[in-house]
Design an enzyme around this catalytic site. Sequence first.
Site, PDB file in Angstrom:
ATOM      1  N   HIS A 164      61.038   9.888  13.991  1.00  0.00           N
ATOM      2  CA  HIS A 164      61.416   9.936  15.393  1.00  0.00           C
ATOM      3  C   HIS A 164      60.311  10.552  16.242  1.00  0.00           C
ATOM      4  CE1 HIS A 164      63.366  13.113  12.928  1.00  0.00           C
ATOM      5  NE2 HIS A 164      62.808  13.930  13.796  1.00  0.00           N
ATOM      6  N   TYR A 202      64.274  11.996  19.367  1.00  0.00           N
ATOM      7  CA  TYR A 202      65.012  10.741  19.488  1.00  0.00           C
ATOM      8  C   TYR A 202      64.354   9.668  18.623  1.00  0.00           C
ATOM      9  CZ  TYR A 202      67.132  12.923  23.601  1.00  0.00           C
ATOM     10  OH  TYR A 202      67.795  13.780  24.445  1.00  0.00           O
ATOM     11  N   THR A 203      65.176   8.748  18.135  1.00  0.00           N
ATOM     12  CA  THR A 203      64.667   7.615  17.364  1.00  0.00           C
ATOM     13  C   THR A 203      64.694   6.369  18.235  1.00  0.00           C
ATOM     14  OG1 THR A 203      65.568   8.552  15.317  1.00  0.00           O
ATOM     15  CG2 THR A 203      64.935   6.233  15.274  1.00  0.00           C
ATOM     16  N   CYS A 262      73.917  10.901  10.326  1.00  0.00           N
ATOM     17  CA  CYS A 262      73.432  11.373  11.621  1.00  0.00           C
ATOM     18  C   CYS A 262      74.584  11.322  12.619  1.00  0.00           C
ATOM     19  CB  CYS A 262      72.281  10.500  12.123  1.00  0.00           C
ATOM     20  SG  CYS A 262      71.450  11.157  13.587  1.00  0.00           S
TER      21      CYS A 262
END
Length: 332
Positions: free
Chosen positions: A124, A140-141, A298
Amino acid sequence: MDTVKQLVVKSGLVDVKYLNTPEGEMYLQIAVASVAVGIALALYLATAAKSEPKKILETPELTLSTTEAHAMLPTITDWHRMKLVDKTALSHNTNLYVFEIPRPTGHVKGIHPEPVLGLPIGQHISVSAEIDGKNIVRSYTPTTLDGEDPGRFHLLVKAYEQGNISRYLSLLTVGQEVKVKGPKGKFVYNRDLADHFLMIAGGTGITPMYQIIKASLADEEDKTQMRLIYANVNEDDILLRKELDDLQARSNGRFQVYYVLNNAPAGWTGGQGFITHEMIKSHMPAGGVGSKGKVLMCGPPPMMNAMKGHLDGLGYPKPNTISKLDDQVFLF
């Protein structure tokens, strides 16, 4: 010396009788030496003017390939400014943000490929902003793979009332910039990592799973089986639902998704309530805990804590505080 004496006499600056005295001879010697120094200096300056100036510090020029896209995230220490070029509301509190990747110096559009993030699958990026005088960073991905949207990348972010960066992003307008760096994370996907992935996600925790699923299905040599349990509160909260359904439809059975809702509408055929021990058990690898399978998770911390308890009851090892790639249970 006689030639110099004649020149001095012709100039009228010194009397000829003085030049024939010992003091005059010394004067002539000084004059000759001065002329020699002047000629040498003139020759040096003329030569220096013709030669290229030396560079004290030379900066290597960036060589761009005409076939390979330049990666903008080579190390975790580099911050890059990325401009927001599009923003789309997907729900009442979730937006899809599209950022432009800056072109490196020397890039010629149409000749050089559009730049990419250069982010390994499963890792990420960090997004930074100054909020109330403090530098805040969140991870964030991206939902896009390198080159999927040439020269750009997408972020799917849910804004929380108490969230710092998520709220900051929700207030951005097209044309504004954020600071980004990466890659970051311990997980790097490859087709030989596991025979089977059991993925458990909640809310925007879907983003690393989505990236891995897309990359796996895009690889014709990849045989990894993937099962996703995806939990949300309401049906409208299910992010990337169309994309996930499309991936499932063309996966030839390699990928299956099971949606779970806290508030299921009438006629709902998926899971209801919270993810249970039985739901996880039904999606485990056929060979059980001992098979070459991994669990990827996640989502919100309360949900993740509950999932750890379910997995422990099924015989899975407890995840480490900081997950490592070789862990059987990996928490993003």
